[in-house]
Design a protein around this motif. Structure first.
Motif, short mmCIF file in Angstrom:
data_model
loop_
_atom_site.label_atom_id
_atom_site.label_comp_id
_atom_site.label_asym_id
_atom_site.label_seq_id
_atom_site.Cartn_x
_atom_site.Cartn_y
_atom_site.Cartn_z
N ALA A 74 26.43 28.38 -40.76
CA ALA A 74 25.97 29.43 -39.86
C ALA A 74 26.84 29.61 -38.62
CB ALA A 74 24.53 29.16 -39.43
N LYS A 75 27.51 28.55 -38.18
CA LYS A 75 28.30 28.62 -36.95
C LYS A 75 29.58 27.80 -37.10
CE LYS A 75 25.24 30.97 -34.50
NZ LYS A 75 24.38 31.34 -35.64
N PRO A 76 30.64 28.20 -36.37
CA PRO A 76 31.85 27.38 -36.34
C PRO A 76 31.59 26.05 -35.64
CG PRO A 76 32.27 29.63 -35.58
CD PRO A 76 30.78 29.45 -35.63
N PRO A 77 32.57 25.14 -35.63
CA PRO A 77 32.26 23.75 -35.26
C PRO A 77 32.54 23.33 -33.83
CG PRO A 77 34.43 23.83 -36.25
CD PRO A 77 33.93 25.26 -36.20
N LEU A 78 33.02 24.21 -32.94
CA LEU A 78 33.49 23.73 -31.65
C LEU A 78 32.40 22.98 -30.87
CD1 LEU A 78 35.74 23.50 -29.59
CD2 LEU A 78 35.10 25.75 -28.69
N SER A 79 31.22 23.55 -30.79
CA SER A 79 30.12 22.88 -30.08
C SER A 79 29.80 21.54 -30.75
CB SER A 79 28.88 23.77 -30.07
OG SER A 79 29.13 24.97 -29.37
N THR A 80 29.79 21.55 -32.07
CA THR A 80 29.52 20.31 -32.81
C THR A 80 30.60 19.28 -32.57
OG1 THR A 80 28.42 21.65 -34.51
CG2 THR A 80 28.97 19.38 -35.08
N TRP A 81 31.85 19.71 -32.57
CA TRP A 81 32.95 18.79 -32.28
C TRP A 81 32.75 18.11 -30.93
CZ3 TRP A 81 37.59 22.54 -33.61
CH2 TRP A 81 37.76 22.57 -35.00
N LEU A 82 32.42 18.91 -29.92
CA LEU A 82 32.31 18.36 -28.57
C LEU A 82 31.16 17.35 -28.45
CD1 LEU A 82 33.05 21.56 -26.48
CD2 LEU A 82 34.58 19.65 -26.92
N SER A 83 30.01 17.68 -29.02
CA SER A 83 28.90 16.73 -28.98
C SER A 83 29.21 15.48 -29.80
CB SER A 83 27.61 17.39 -29.49
OG SER A 83 27.11 18.32 -28.56
N ALA A 84 29.86 15.67 -30.94
CA ALA A 84 30.22 14.52 -31.78
C ALA A 84 31.21 13.62 -31.06
CB ALA A 84 30.79 15.00 -33.11
N LEU A 85 32.20 14.20 -30.40
CA LEU A 85 33.16 13.41 -29.64
C LEU A 85 32.47 12.70 -28.48
CD1 LEU A 85 36.18 15.89 -29.59
CD2 LEU A 85 36.05 13.72 -30.83
N SER A 86 31.50 13.36 -27.88
CA SER A 86 30.72 12.74 -26.80
C SER A 86 29.94 11.54 -27.34
CB SER A 86 29.77 13.77 -26.17
OG SER A 86 29.05 13.21 -25.10
N PHE A 87 29.38 11.68 -28.54
CA PHE A 87 28.68 10.56 -29.17
C PHE A 87 29.64 9.40 -29.43
CE2 PHE A 87 25.47 13.66 -31.27
CZ PHE A 87 24.71 13.68 -30.11
N ASP A 88 30.82 9.72 -29.95
CA ASP A 88 31.81 8.68 -30.24
C ASP A 88 32.22 7.94 -28.98
OD1 ASP A 88 31.93 9.03 -32.99
OD2 ASP A 88 33.52 10.54 -32.89
N ALA A 89 32.34 8.68 -27.88
CA ALA A 89 32.84 8.08 -26.64
C ALA A 89 31.75 7.33 -25.87
CB ALA A 89 33.45 9.17 -25.75
N PHE A 90 30.52 7.87 -25.85
CA PHE A 90 29.50 7.33 -24.95
C PHE A 90 28.21 6.91 -25.65
CE2 PHE A 90 31.89 10.69 -22.61
CZ PHE A 90 32.60 9.85 -21.74
N GLY A 91 28.15 7.04 -26.96
CA GLY A 91 26.93 6.69 -27.67
C GLY A 91 26.04 7.90 -27.91
N VAL A 92 25.07 7.74 -28.80
CA VAL A 92 24.20 8.84 -29.19
C VAL A 92 22.96 8.87 -28.30
CG1 VAL A 92 22.82 9.84 -31.06
CG2 VAL A 92 25.01 8.73 -31.57
N SER A 93 22.78 9.98 -27.60
CA SER A 93 21.61 10.16 -26.74
C SER A 93 21.46 11.63 -26.41
CB SER A 93 21.75 9.35 -25.45
OG SER A 93 22.77 9.91 -24.62
N GLU A 94 20.34 11.98 -25.77
CA GLU A 94 20.17 13.36 -25.34
C GLU A 94 21.25 13.75 -24.33
OE1 GLU A 94 17.84 11.02 -24.86
OE2 GLU A 94 15.93 11.62 -25.79
N PHE A 95 21.52 12.85 -23.40
CA PHE A 95 22.48 13.17 -22.34
C PHE A 95 23.87 13.42 -22.92
CE2 PHE A 95 25.70 12.03 -19.21
CZ PHE A 95 25.33 12.82 -18.14
N THR A 96 24.31 12.57 -23.83
CA THR A 96 25.66 12.75 -24.39
C THR A 96 25.73 13.96 -25.31
OG1 THR A 96 25.09 11.13 -26.13
CG2 THR A 96 26.29 10.32 -24.21
N ALA A 97 24.62 14.31 -25.95
CA ALA A 97 24.59 15.54 -26.76
C ALA A 97 24.81 16.76 -25.90
CB ALA A 97 23.27 15.65 -27.51
#
Length: 474
Positions: A74-97
């Motif tokens: 449904a959508k291209p990946p830029l937003s997903t890339w950024l949240s995924a990279l944020s997860f990789d860097a800082f862990g999975v949470s609401e704030f990092t998403a």
């Protein structure tokens, strides 16, 4: 008497040197706090966060997945890339998403500051205005594609203006096409639809076509757009054939013209009255849109003679005008015009007489969010009313028991269970009950009423909220 005193205090405050800077810092800190304190909401926000979580877990940055092995077209990946990279860097949470969306909102605050200094006004005035527009303030902390689309539209439009009015600074004429590339990766060809027509309108009325073609490197720009966005579109189609047809034809044409489009794989029909986009604009951009409309009407003679007003006006009007004939839309579609609203308010700032009153009104939403959050903390109201399964999932022993969601699992249950939740239907439920295995079970209150005897005989109630219940078996 009390109101008059507060009004006088506000007038004194806004005249202080660092009022807008301090206000922006407070607004950003509060928005950042909410980004970590509020659970991810179903359906949209939790869905995009879960897609990013799966991307980070699987390390598949080509094909976003709505569930393991199921591509999300449904959508291209830029937003997903950024949240995924944020997860990789800082862990999975609401704030990092939500962190990337806050950072890009802050970047926009700095990008538009120079338009105030050119009017000999405080650098952070436009940033304060845009942060107090409800739509913008909300989306500084929402996991979605709209914030990055708004950023890409702003980059295209402001770069175009700078390239035309300040051609000696050559970086802007290339930044236009970087903005287009970002937009294609953020939300798709809609970036062209929201930028090229207002530029055309401006050029037609201001008779600037010759200057545009002599200044903007169109052929090189097309190559730049291709270089930025082309590789992912090619790889995505190669990996999951059919993506281009669904995304370009379905999401951009069928969705726009048919609000009941049955080919939608991921969303739901959005039946809206024709012209509702204007109501969204008046509600979600208040009070600044009302100020701007009033000033544009009062200075309507300048509308066609002043190129800057004409440019911002065309930018502001085009998006709601385009979506006027669409029934399939939601209020975030107005987000790309928050920047021209802020810049028009800055342009007319010296002529605004009731500044203290308008600023006070503009702070209602941020202050209301503080009050609402405080009330929500009382008696666990956030847990009870949030449209999220976070608090139910927290009661589950993650590593020792299975977790099921009756009928269709929610995206928040997927996210907070790290993808372990499974959908289950009635016949399957009856089967696993007989096996006497230990498992957790989430069910909506509506379905709970229909299965009272089965639940009371086989399950222990663990927790619940206004929408759902969590049970444990055996």
């Amino acid at each position: 008497m009390r109101i008059k005193q507060n009004y006088k205090q506000m007038k004194k405050l806004i005249n202080k040197k660092h009022f807008f800077l301090i206000s922006i810092i407070i607004l950003i800190i509060w928005r950042a706090f909410l980004n970590g304190a509020i659970p991810l909401m179903d359906k949209t926000e939790a869905r995009y966060a879960e897609i990013a979580r799966i991307m980070a877990e699987t390390n598949d940055y080509i094909t976003p997945q709505i569930d393991y092995g199921i591509p999300f077209w449904a959508k291209p990946p830029l937003s997903t890339w950024l949240s995924a990279l944020s997860f990789d860097a800082f862990g999975v949470s609401e704030f990092t998403a939500r962190l990337p969306y806050l950072l890009f909102s802050i970047l926009l605050v700095f990008l538009i500051g120079k338009y105030a200094t050119r009017e000999k006004l405080p650098f952070f005035l436009p940033g304060f205005i845009v942060l107090t527009i409800p739509q913008f303030f909300i989306h500084a902390g929402v996991v979605s594609t709209d914030t990055l689309l708004a950023f890409s539209v702003a980059l295209v439009m402001l770069s175009f203006w700078e390239a035309i009015t300040n051609p000696e600074n050559k970086i802007w004429k290339y930044a236009i096409f970087v903005g287009f590339g970002i937009g294609l990766l953020a939300k798709g060809p809609i970036v062209f639809i929201l930028t090229l027509p207002p530029i055309f309108m401006w050029a037609l009325i201001s008779k600037s076509f010759k200057k545009i073609f002599s200044t903007i490197p169109i052929i090189l720009g097309i190559l730049m757009i291709t270089a930025v966005a082309g590789p992912w579109y090619y790889l995505a189609e190669q990996k999951t054939p059919g993506f281009i047809d669904y995304f370009i034809v379905g999401e951009h044409f069928k969705r726009f013209f048919d609000s009941s489009w049955s080919g939608d794989k991921y969303g739901f029909p959005k039946q809206q009255p024709l012209g509702i986009i204007w109501i969204f604009l008046l509600l979600f951009a208040m009070p600044w849109i009302q100020v701007v409309i009033g000033k544009l009407w009062k200075n309507k003679k300048q509308l066609f003679s002043n190129k800057w007003i004409l440019f911002l006006g065309a930018w502001l009007v085009w998006t709601p005008l385009f979506f006027t004939v669409s029934k399939s839309l939601i209020h975030p579609y107005i987000l790309p015009v928050m920047i021209p609203i802020a810049l028009l308010a800055v342009y007319f700032w010296k002529d605004i007489k009731q500044k203290a009153f308008i600023i006070t009104v503009s702070l209602i939403v941020p202050v209301a969010s503080m009050i609402t959050y405080s009330i929500g903390l009382y008696d666990n109201n956030i847990e009870n009313y949030a449209n999220s399964d976070k608090y139910l999932i927290q009661h589950c022993e993650q590593n020792s028991s299975e977790l099921y969601h009756f009928n269709t699992k929610s995206y928040s249950s997927q996210f907070y269970s790290s993808g372990k939740v499974k959908s289950i239907h009635l016949n399957e439920l009856k089967t696993i009950i007989k096996e006497e295995n230990r498992f957790y079970f989430i069910i909506s209150k509506g379905d709970e009423e229909k299965m009272k005897s089965l639940l009371s005989e086989n399950f222990q109630l663990i927790d619940g909220n206004r929408k759902k219940r969590l049970y444990l078996h055996p």
